[in-house]
Design a protein around this motif. Sequence first.
Motif, PDB file in Angstrom:
ATOM      1  N   UNK A 160       0.848  -1.179   0.000  1.00 17.57           N
ATOM      2  CA  UNK A 160       0.000   0.000   0.000  1.00 17.57           C
ATOM      3  C   UNK A 160       0.886   1.232   0.000  1.00 17.57           C
ATOM      4  N   UNK A 161       0.476   2.206  -0.751  1.00 17.08           N
ATOM      5  CA  UNK A 161       1.201   3.469  -0.807  1.00 17.08           C
ATOM      6  C   UNK A 161       0.283   4.547  -0.249  1.00 17.08           C
ATOM      7  N   UNK A 188       0.829   7.276  -9.321  1.00 15.69           N
ATOM      8  CA  UNK A 188       1.153   6.164  -8.436  1.00 15.69           C
ATOM      9  C   UNK A 188       1.530   4.918  -9.220  1.00 15.69           C
ATOM     10  N   UNK A 189       0.826   4.655 -10.311  1.00 12.62           N
ATOM     11  CA  UNK A 189       1.124   3.451 -11.104  1.00 12.62           C
ATOM     12  C   UNK A 189       2.539   3.499 -11.673  1.00 12.62           C
ATOM     13  N   UNK A 190       3.015   4.674 -12.042  1.00 16.38           N
ATOM     14  CA  UNK A 190       4.380   4.810 -12.546  1.00 16.38           C
ATOM     15  C   UNK A 190       5.388   4.565 -11.431  1.00 16.38           C
ATOM     16  N   UNK A 191       5.109   5.101 -10.255  1.00 16.70           N
ATOM     17  CA  UNK A 191       6.017   4.905  -9.122  1.00 16.70           C
ATOM     18  C   UNK A 191       6.108   3.429  -8.739  1.00 16.70           C
ATOM     19  N   UNK A 192       4.968   2.742  -8.686  1.00 18.46           N
ATOM     20  CA  UNK A 192       4.971   1.318  -8.351  1.00 18.46           C
ATOM     21  C   UNK A 192       5.717   0.516  -9.421  1.00 18.46           C
ATOM     22  N   UNK A 193       5.578   0.915 -10.680  1.00 22.29           N
ATOM     23  CA  UNK A 193       6.321   0.244 -11.752  1.00 22.29           C
ATOM     24  C   UNK A 193       7.830   0.417 -11.556  1.00 22.29           C
ATOM     25  N   UNK A 194       8.258   1.603 -11.139  1.00 27.70           N
ATOM     26  CA  UNK A 194       9.677   1.830 -10.864  1.00 27.70           C
ATOM     27  C   UNK A 194      10.167   0.978  -9.697  1.00 27.70           C
ATOM     28  N   UNK A 195       9.346   0.842  -8.663  1.00 28.23           N
ATOM     29  CA  UNK A 195       9.723   0.017  -7.511  1.00 28.23           C
ATOM     30  C   UNK A 195       9.870  -1.443  -7.937  1.00 28.23           C
ATOM     31  N   UNK A 196       8.926  -1.941  -8.738  1.00 27.72           N
ATOM     32  CA  UNK A 196       9.004  -3.320  -9.218  1.00 27.72           C
ATOM     33  C   UNK A 196      10.208  -3.527 -10.124  1.00 27.72           C
ATOM     34  N   UNK A 197      10.506  -2.564 -10.969  1.00 28.84           N
ATOM     35  CA  UNK A 197      11.681  -2.644 -11.831  1.00 28.84           C
ATOM     36  C   UNK A 197      12.960  -2.661 -10.995  1.00 28.84           C
TER      37      UNK A 197
END
Length: 126
Positions: A1-2, A103-112
């Motif tokens: 959760x963010x 938020x979706x971009x930030x979560x994508x960066x975290x997963x990457x």
Amino acid sequence: MVVGANVHDSRLVGLTIKNNSDLFSMFNICTDSYHLCLDKGYDYPRVHEEVYSYGFESHIRSRGEEKIEKQEGLHPARRWVVERTFAWLKGFRGIRTRYCHYLSTFIAFVKLACAIIVFRKIYAKQ
């Protein structure tokens, strides 16, 4: 959760379990109950009830438990694993300081970043 930094982690236990429930079914473990280990920051009656309502057996440290263990000479908790992982993630500038608005971009960066970290660890062992 963010969420914002002003929200206590104990408020997010139910949402985190609910949003990740598909992960529990994906592993298809044949067990009667799941175990959830949390530190003493989650030692509230509402957290115990919420964890139990989702079918988890809670292992939450109570306040003052570490002092008793030090007197008994037991091994300390290994919290450095989580702190080490956060330090690795902060090595990525885009995660350390959030520049993206979505938020979706930030979560994508975290997963990457997590994928890169795992790749580096696997590649370093070969």
